[in-house]
Design a protein around this motif. Sequence first.
Motif, PDB file in Angstrom:
ATOM      1  N   ILE A  10      -1.454   1.426  -8.801  1.00  0.00           N
ATOM      2  CA  ILE A  10      -1.331   0.935  -7.434  1.00  0.00           C
ATOM      3  C   ILE A  10      -1.553   2.101  -6.477  1.00  0.00           C
ATOM      4  CG2 ILE A  10       0.128  -0.298  -5.798  1.00  0.00           C
ATOM      5  CD1 ILE A  10      -0.455  -1.893  -8.319  1.00  0.00           C
ATOM      6  N   GLN A  12      -2.003   3.379  -2.368  1.00  0.00           N
ATOM      7  CA  GLN A  12      -1.780   3.093  -0.954  1.00  0.00           C
ATOM      8  C   GLN A  12      -2.554   4.131  -0.151  1.00  0.00           C
ATOM      9  OE1 GLN A  12       0.985  -0.044  -1.771  1.00  0.00           O
ATOM     10  NE2 GLN A  12       0.262   0.604   0.224  1.00  0.00           N
ATOM     11  N   GLU A  19      -2.408   0.412   6.749  1.00  0.00           N
ATOM     12  CA  GLU A  19      -2.293   0.882   5.368  1.00  0.00           C
ATOM     13  C   GLU A  19      -2.800  -0.206   4.429  1.00  0.00           C
ATOM     14  OE1 GLU A  19       0.891   3.589   3.291  1.00  0.00           O
ATOM     15  OE2 GLU A  19       1.609   1.520   3.284  1.00  0.00           O
ATOM     16  N   LYS A  21      -3.594  -1.525   0.335  1.00  0.00           N
ATOM     17  CA  LYS A  21      -3.179  -1.432  -1.066  1.00  0.00           C
ATOM     18  C   LYS A  21      -4.392  -1.723  -1.944  1.00  0.00           C
ATOM     19  CE  LYS A  21       0.096  -3.585  -4.313  1.00  0.00           C
ATOM     20  NZ  LYS A  21       1.157  -4.629  -4.417  1.00  0.00           N
ATOM     21  N   SER A  66      -4.180  -7.322  -1.268  1.00  0.00           N
ATOM     22  CA  SER A  66      -4.675  -6.140  -1.974  1.00  0.00           C
ATOM     23  C   SER A  66      -6.171  -6.229  -2.215  1.00  0.00           C
ATOM     24  CB  SER A  66      -3.965  -5.991  -3.329  1.00  0.00           C
ATOM     25  OG  SER A  66      -2.575  -5.907  -3.176  1.00  0.00           O
TER      26      SER A  66
END
Length: 224
Positions: A10, A12, A19, A21, A66
Amino acid sequence: MRRLKLPVTIHQARLGPVEFKVIRPAVPPVRAVLLDRDRYLDAYLDQDAAYLTGGLWLLAASSPRSLVHLPMRCNRAPAHGRPEAGSRQLDLVLLHHSLQFAPARWKALRARLGPGRPQTVTLTVPAPAPAGGSPADDGARHHRENRDLFHQHLHSETLFMTGSAKVFRATAPRLLDVARHGPGYVAAHPGHPHFCTEFHSTGGVLGAAREIHVEYCDRWSPHG
């Protein structure tokens, strides 16, 4: 329904005030290639890569906030699937249409991604949909405002497949079938060892998108 465990990382990263993901496989596949053939797209996957890609398809369905990134543009292509003049190898990003991510920002975002945080996700594998479908279903799929279709954009050597949770979940079994049935079919048909699935223009899942041919491949060079 079957469960599929998928090791991922994962990431960021921030672009301006936002921001993002990004989810990647913990171990990117080596025997996986996506080729831009201009009028259509070709993908070649071994069994592990097909399972992984199908899992990422399911992950995209359940992760609408995401970007799911499958890096593979630097992999060696199989002998019968080499890039032709004018074709090129691509990475793949899967994303939900509601994210409204501009592909032109991908190169800057990709450059900001660090090593990521390891995690294992557990996904539910849906049963394959029955062949065909009711006329009502077909009409809904082709409605001009329907979002349950794939749309594609190409930027920074990456194919962006944008769709809804419904269309990602509905089509994931196609890729998992390549993993499940490809090896047995190829072994049983040495004279014509071709096992594939297609995202076809008449299949009711493509909007502004080119057709994709996905082929199981068990013959790769020793270095690829």
